[in-house]
Design a protein around this motif. Structure first.
Motif, PDB file in Angstrom:
ATOM      1  N   GLY A  31      -4.009 -38.177 -54.458  1.00 57.27           N
ATOM      2  CA  GLY A  31      -3.637 -39.409 -53.861  1.00 57.27           C
ATOM      3  C   GLY A  31      -5.171 -39.909 -54.026  1.00 57.27           C
ATOM      4  N   ALA A  32      -6.270 -39.927 -54.071  1.00 58.07           N
ATOM      5  CA  ALA A  32      -7.359 -40.374 -54.472  1.00 58.07           C
ATOM      6  C   ALA A  32      -7.202 -40.440 -55.947  1.00 58.07           C
ATOM      7  CB  ALA A  32      -8.438 -39.942 -53.361  1.00 58.07           C
ATOM      8  N   VAL A  33      -7.392 -39.612 -56.773  1.00 54.48           N
ATOM      9  CA  VAL A  33      -7.691 -39.438 -57.934  1.00 54.48           C
ATOM     10  C   VAL A  33      -6.361 -39.969 -58.135  1.00 54.48           C
ATOM     11  CG1 VAL A  33      -6.770 -38.132 -59.809  1.00 54.48           C
ATOM     12  CG2 VAL A  33      -7.828 -37.011 -57.640  1.00 54.48           C
ATOM     13  N   ILE A  34      -5.086 -39.967 -58.073  1.00 57.59           N
ATOM     14  CA  ILE A  34      -3.956 -41.218 -58.331  1.00 57.59           C
ATOM     15  C   ILE A  34      -4.198 -43.255 -58.622  1.00 57.59           C
ATOM     16  CG2 ILE A  34      -1.790 -42.370 -58.165  1.00 57.59           C
ATOM     17  CD1 ILE A  34      -1.467 -39.448 -59.805  1.00 57.59           C
ATOM     18  N   PHE A  86       3.873 -39.651 -56.741  1.00 55.64           N
ATOM     19  CA  PHE A  86       2.977 -39.720 -57.270  1.00 55.64           C
ATOM     20  C   PHE A  86       2.648 -40.973 -58.266  1.00 55.64           C
ATOM     21  CE2 PHE A  86       0.140 -36.843 -54.577  1.00 55.64           C
ATOM     22  CZ  PHE A  86      -0.159 -37.505 -53.717  1.00 55.64           C
ATOM     23  N   THR A  87       4.412 -40.709 -59.326  1.00 59.03           N
ATOM     24  CA  THR A  87       4.330 -41.743 -60.139  1.00 59.03           C
ATOM     25  C   THR A  87       5.156 -43.034 -59.179  1.00 59.03           C
ATOM     26  OG1 THR A  87       5.042 -39.737 -61.640  1.00 59.03           O
ATOM     27  CG2 THR A  87       6.409 -41.828 -62.329  1.00 59.03           C
ATOM     28  N   HIS A  88       5.435 -42.993 -58.529  1.00 57.12           N
ATOM     29  CA  HIS A  88       6.151 -43.727 -58.019  1.00 57.12           C
ATOM     30  C   HIS A  88       5.334 -44.499 -57.537  1.00 57.12           C
ATOM     31  CE1 HIS A  88       8.063 -46.234 -54.859  1.00 57.12           C
ATOM     32  NE2 HIS A  88       9.283 -46.698 -55.592  1.00 57.12           N
ATOM     33  N   VAL A  89       3.977 -43.965 -57.023  1.00 58.58           N
ATOM     34  CA  VAL A  89       3.197 -44.594 -56.060  1.00 58.58           C
ATOM     35  C   VAL A  89       2.016 -45.390 -57.261  1.00 58.58           C
ATOM     36  CG1 VAL A  89       0.621 -44.102 -55.188  1.00 58.58           C
ATOM     37  CG2 VAL A  89       2.446 -43.569 -54.293  1.00 58.58           C
ATOM     38  N   GLN A  90       1.938 -44.654 -58.793  1.00 57.20           N
ATOM     39  CA  GLN A  90       0.961 -45.841 -59.555  1.00 57.20           C
ATOM     40  C   GLN A  90       1.921 -47.026 -60.361  1.00 57.20           C
ATOM     41  OE1 GLN A  90       0.449 -42.279 -62.648  1.00 57.20           O
ATOM     42  NE2 GLN A  90       0.774 -43.660 -64.260  1.00 57.20           N
ATOM     43  N   ALA A  91       3.454 -46.993 -60.196  1.00 60.37           N
ATOM     44  CA  ALA A  91       4.314 -47.159 -61.026  1.00 60.37           C
ATOM     45  C   ALA A  91       5.760 -47.384 -60.623  1.00 60.37           C
ATOM     46  CB  ALA A  91       4.060 -47.409 -62.833  1.00 60.37           C
TER      47      ALA A  91
END
Length: 226
Positions: A31-34, A86-91
């Motif tokens: 998550g930190a990398v994202i 994580f894709t959803h967190v990103q966008a």
């Protein structure tokens, strides 16, 4: 009676707890990398953050190294949920799902691949799924592969709009828990589109004798005029 410090079951449970904690810490590290990725990629680019070529590479590596008691489908589901979340967190995006006659099967397929953090929106027909994806900047669509489609829903696809980006399930082994074949529709951003496979749309103007490559698979056919 064995002392708790030397009890084999106690040692095994300690190993399980250690592994569970390590997995959790690695997920938080991911998550930190994202967060760093989001900071770097903030642009005015529109389109889905979905990267099918990269995800396919990740899933193939997963399948190649998989061994042991854990079913491959379980590992696939866990990784698919991690990737989609994580894709959803990103966008943030919504997955538009064709329901039709196989609503439950399509729901199972959707949740198997994106987990429960990504919102789902149901649509009665595949054409409405394509329309919804065309109106959004980064949403995905899921359309069932129906050999006898009611209409040419793919008329809404094109170079300047939504495209077929992937086919699910990605690892369609026998006994797969979500086996319904479907296509992922999206508006690709940047270099997201992959040329691993080609999808042909044959219109009435092409005539009945149009030739396709020998390896082409028929996904859907619309019968007009009887």
């Amino acid at each position: 009676m064995n002392d708790a410090a030397t009890d084999p079951l106690t040692e095994i449970r300690r190993d399980i707890d250690r592994i569970d904690e390590a997995m959790h810490r690695l997920l938080m590290e991911r998550g930190a990398v994202i967060d760093r990725l989001v900071a770097i990629k903030r642009t005015s680019e529109t389109g889905s953050a979905f990267r099918p070529a990269r995800e396919a590479e990740m899933m193939r590596r997963l399948a190649d190294r998989h061994e042991g008691r854990l079913p491959l489908a379980t590992a696939e589901h866990l990784w698919r949920t991690i990737i989609a979340t994580f894709t959803h967190v990103q966008a943030p995006f919504t997955l538009h799902v064709e329901q039709g006659s196989d609503a439950l099967a399509m729901h199972d397929l959707a949740r198997f691949h994106v987990g429960f953090d990504v919102p789902l929106t149901g649509h009665a027909t595949p054409a409405r799924v394509v329309e919804a994806v065309a109106r959004a900047s980064g949403d995905l669509g899921l359309v069932r592969i129906d050999a006898e489609a009611a209409g040419p829903w793919w008329d809404g696809l094109g170079a300047d709009g939504p495209r077929v980006m992937a086919r699910l399930p990605f690892l369609p082994a026998g006994g797969h828990p979500a086996p319904t074949p479907a296509l992922v529709i999206a508006r690709p951003a940047g270099g997201a589109a992959s040329s691993e496979a080609t999808v042909w749309a044959i219109g009435d103007e092409d005539g009945p004798d149009v030739a396709l490559p020998a390896e082409a698979e028929t996904l859907s056919v619309v019968h007009r005029g009887g």
